[in-house]
Design a protein around this motif. Sequence first.
Motif, PDB file in Angstrom:
ATOM      1  N   ARG A   1       0.796  -1.480   0.390  1.00  0.00           N
ATOM      2  CA  ARG A   1      -0.009   0.267  -0.035  1.00  0.00           C
ATOM      3  C   ARG A   1       1.128   1.461  -0.274  1.00  0.00           C
ATOM      4  NH1 ARG A   1      -2.152  -4.706   1.280  1.00  0.00           N
ATOM      5  NH2 ARG A   1      -4.859  -5.040   0.796  1.00  0.00           N
ATOM      6  N   VAL A   2       2.429   1.207  -0.362  1.00  0.00           N
ATOM      7  CA  VAL A   2       3.237   2.675  -0.118  1.00  0.00           C
ATOM      8  C   VAL A   2       3.108   3.044  -1.776  1.00  0.00           C
ATOM      9  CG1 VAL A   2       5.158   3.345   0.145  1.00  0.00           C
ATOM     10  CG2 VAL A   2       4.396   1.755   1.652  1.00  0.00           C
ATOM     11  N   ASP A   3       3.281   2.363  -2.287  1.00  0.00           N
ATOM     12  CA  ASP A   3       3.330   2.611  -3.865  1.00  0.00           C
ATOM     13  C   ASP A   3       2.293   1.558  -3.735  1.00  0.00           C
ATOM     14  OD1 ASP A   3       3.365   3.451  -6.249  1.00  0.00           O
ATOM     15  OD2 ASP A   3       5.176   2.972  -6.623  1.00  0.00           O
ATOM     16  N   TYR A   4       1.539   2.532  -4.181  1.00  0.00           N
ATOM     17  CA  TYR A   4       0.118   1.331  -4.179  1.00  0.00           C
ATOM     18  C   TYR A   4      -0.094   0.897  -5.937  1.00  0.00           C
ATOM     19  CZ  TYR A   4      -2.317   6.205  -5.320  1.00  0.00           C
ATOM     20  OH  TYR A   4      -2.180   7.259  -5.922  1.00  0.00           O
ATOM     21  N   VAL A   5       0.415   1.707  -6.792  1.00  0.00           N
ATOM     22  CA  VAL A   5       0.687   0.726  -8.442  1.00  0.00           C
ATOM     23  C   VAL A   5       1.000   0.306  -8.774  1.00  0.00           C
ATOM     24  CG1 VAL A   5      -1.378   3.258  -8.949  1.00  0.00           C
ATOM     25  CG2 VAL A   5       1.860   3.250  -8.817  1.00  0.00           C
ATOM     26  N   GLY A   6       2.626  -0.331  -7.561  1.00  0.00           N
ATOM     27  CA  GLY A   6       3.776  -0.734  -7.786  1.00  0.00           C
ATOM     28  C   GLY A   6       3.685  -1.978  -7.360  1.00  0.00           C
ATOM     29  N   GLY A   7       2.862  -2.554  -6.088  1.00  0.00           N
ATOM     30  CA  GLY A   7       2.252  -4.044  -5.950  1.00  0.00           C
ATOM     31  C   GLY A   7       4.062  -4.631  -5.645  1.00  0.00           C
ATOM     32  N   VAL A   8       3.783  -6.211  -5.591  1.00  0.00           N
ATOM     33  CA  VAL A   8       4.988  -6.861  -5.399  1.00  0.00           C
ATOM     34  C   VAL A   8       6.556  -5.309  -4.915  1.00  0.00           C
ATOM     35  CG1 VAL A   8       4.469  -8.756  -6.166  1.00  0.00           C
ATOM     36  CG2 VAL A   8       5.578  -7.662  -7.913  1.00  0.00           C
TER      37      VAL A   8
ATOM     38  N   PHE B   1       6.065  -6.898 -13.866  1.00  0.00           N
ATOM     39  CA  PHE B   1       4.908  -6.445 -14.792  1.00  0.00           C
ATOM     40  C   PHE B   1       4.113  -5.194 -13.727  1.00  0.00           C
ATOM     41  CE2 PHE B   1       4.194 -11.078 -16.763  1.00  0.00           C
ATOM     42  CZ  PHE B   1       3.663 -11.285 -17.425  1.00  0.00           C
ATOM     43  N   PHE B   2       4.967  -5.130 -12.943  1.00  0.00           N
ATOM     44  CA  PHE B   2       4.136  -3.979 -12.096  1.00  0.00           C
ATOM     45  C   PHE B   2       4.946  -3.181 -12.479  1.00  0.00           C
ATOM     46  CE2 PHE B   2       2.340  -6.876  -8.915  1.00  0.00           C
ATOM     47  CZ  PHE B   2       0.945  -6.145  -8.291  1.00  0.00           C
ATOM     48  N   ARG B   3       5.792  -2.934 -13.285  1.00  0.00           N
ATOM     49  CA  ARG B   3       6.927  -1.243 -13.414  1.00  0.00           C
ATOM     50  C   ARG B   3       5.863  -1.128 -14.772  1.00  0.00           C
ATOM     51  NH1 ARG B   3      11.699  -0.064 -12.434  1.00  0.00           N
ATOM     52  NH2 ARG B   3      12.149  -2.666 -12.097  1.00  0.00           N
TER      53      ARG B   3
ATOM     54  N   GLN C   1      12.135  -2.027 -22.488  1.00  0.00           N
ATOM     55  CA  GLN C   1      13.040  -2.941 -21.452  1.00  0.00           C
ATOM     56  C   GLN C   1      12.419  -4.238 -20.522  1.00  0.00           C
ATOM     57  OE1 GLN C   1      16.196  -3.468 -22.860  1.00  0.00           O
ATOM     58  NE2 GLN C   1      15.583  -1.696 -24.140  1.00  0.00           N
ATOM     59  N   SER C   2      11.005  -3.633 -19.718  1.00  0.00           N
ATOM     60  CA  SER C   2      10.475  -4.234 -19.284  1.00  0.00           C
ATOM     61  C   SER C   2       9.737  -5.998 -19.544  1.00  0.00           C
ATOM     62  CB  SER C   2       9.316  -3.906 -18.144  1.00  0.00           C
ATOM     63  OG  SER C   2       9.921  -3.017 -17.093  1.00  0.00           O
ATOM     64  N   LEU C   3       8.981  -5.741 -21.213  1.00  0.00           N
ATOM     65  CA  LEU C   3       9.137  -6.682 -21.901  1.00  0.00           C
ATOM     66  C   LEU C   3      10.178  -7.281 -22.741  1.00  0.00           C
ATOM     67  CD1 LEU C   3       6.549  -4.523 -24.570  1.00  0.00           C
ATOM     68  CD2 LEU C   3       5.252  -6.115 -22.902  1.00  0.00           C
ATOM     69  N   ARG C   4      11.278  -7.027 -22.662  1.00  0.00           N
ATOM     70  CA  ARG C   4      12.351  -8.168 -22.427  1.00  0.00           C
ATOM     71  C   ARG C   4      12.903  -8.796 -21.517  1.00  0.00           C
ATOM     72  NH1 ARG C   4      18.329  -5.247 -24.818  1.00  0.00           N
ATOM     73  NH2 ARG C   4      19.603  -6.742 -25.485  1.00  0.00           N
TER      74      ARG C   4
END
Length: 588
Positions: free
Chosen positions: A263-270, A302-304, A464-467
Amino acid sequence: MSEVLERSRLGAMGATVAALPPHMVLTEEATRDEVPTFWVSRGQIREVLKAVKRAGRLRMLFDLTAVDERQREHKAAGLPYGGYTVVYHLTSFDGPLDDLRLKVPVPADDATVPTITDLWPNANWLEREAWDLMGVVFEGHPALRRIMLPPTWEGHPLRKDHYARATERPPFTLTDEDMMREQEALKFDPEAWGMKRHSDNSDFMFLNVGPNHPSVHGVFRLMLQLEGEFIVDAVPDIGYHHRGAEKMAERQTWHSFIPYTDRVDYVGGVMNNFPYVMGVEKLAGITVPDRAKMIRIMLAEFFRLSSHMVFYGTMIQDLGQLSPVFFIFTDREHVFEIIEKICGFRMHPAFFRIGGVAMDLPKGWEGEVKAFLDYLPKRLDEYDKLVMQNPIFKARTKGVGVYSTEEAVEWGVTGPGLRATGHEWDYRKIAPYSGYDQIPFEVPVAHNGDCYDRALVHVEEMRQSLRIIRYCLENMPEGPYKAEHPLAMPPPKPRTMHDIETLIHHFVGVSWGPVMPPGEARSCIEATKGLNSYYLTSDGGTMSYRTRIRTPSFIHLQQIPLLARGATLADLIAIVGSVDFVMADVDR
């Protein structure tokens, strides 16, 4: 003392510290994270920091915090503890990552240290936070006032003698007199906020932006001083989202605090779980299996993607283009579908565990991930034409909110905001963790340091995340998904029905929590918005003695006044959007 310095484990950093006068350093401390740690007297800390900064290798004040030592039972022998300890973390950019930790002991009845706001501008908020929450006074600070808590708050909540739960206090009451006092405290006083008249022949208008304005991305308030349409001064007001995450960590077991990190960076998840569990693993001496490491990397990327999609869609929406956000958020739903099928939850899965992850990958995960990897690149190409090549978007962002690499370092900026200035510095490359050193990927950079380049770096990071995810798909190792360690997550459920020893271990671990050895450890990752670190202190119990959460959003938001001065109100909207922050990550 010179012998202590000569025996230090600093390696290349040794020359920097050994060059200091020996009397400036009290002693060296060995820590579980092996970060070079030295104790310095408060009378010498400014001179030490000046010398370190002049040496050139350690240029960024990464973090500044404090620890209440008064109830700590397992203190390392021979160290100059006081009632409180002020901790400075410094980071180098000139070579292989070399961090330095300096500690200053201060007595409980005289918790004062000199300010360093004249050495590093980002020390301003850090010192205010340490005073607000811990009560350490920084002498010479230009505006030492509350930053997280209301101005009427009494006490300093991170002190050990401050209550942690509402049940520890009498029932809440609010008299008419109290309400009037609270209302009076909310009144805007420009002088109290550090604003002053900059011209003798101009009238000024003060404009309140937020805390509910849609362009400030949460409960965030900006007080603007305008001369015509230009911003003369801007003062951020934060703390509306403060929930006491660091205090809650002292009341949760090492395991049960994991969901709070989501819940800290709530769009960052894990991505929030990542530095926390790695810090605990350093305390416990746990080695994470290779399969668990790769699963962590894949889910973090994936969360990035998910976080960068929020940035991408909302920034262009802030500037008036409404269509892209609907397309981008539709693709973000595809990301959540995969995360949900793997973790069971979408935004806050709390999937990482001490020693591994909650469960193994489900059957059929490869097909879902491969289909997504084939789908998204084409969509990113469409967004590039729709957004990044849009002449209006370029006009609104190019040359706006510019800062250099040197300014970024002075203000503590990391992540895409730093790389947009041309500095190719990514923690996944500089200090690889969890197996990132095995994965081929590039570090996107831009060179102008403006709003457009910050958006450009975010977009390229998505590619790059996809890579990275594709590499995880094609090279996922076999083996266990959690460590076989008594302080790690509970053993597999079938084994608990096999023998009484395992059942007892499971029962104690779940109900009481693991007992971490005394010590401290810091763990840091390249999070979605910049560097995120957890600095954990264990006193040999089932709960953290002190948890420090250093978030990029808190550091980056402090730079807005510098970028806003001289800009128009329309430019400010672009600047705020380009910073990429969420208020829970700021306030914690």
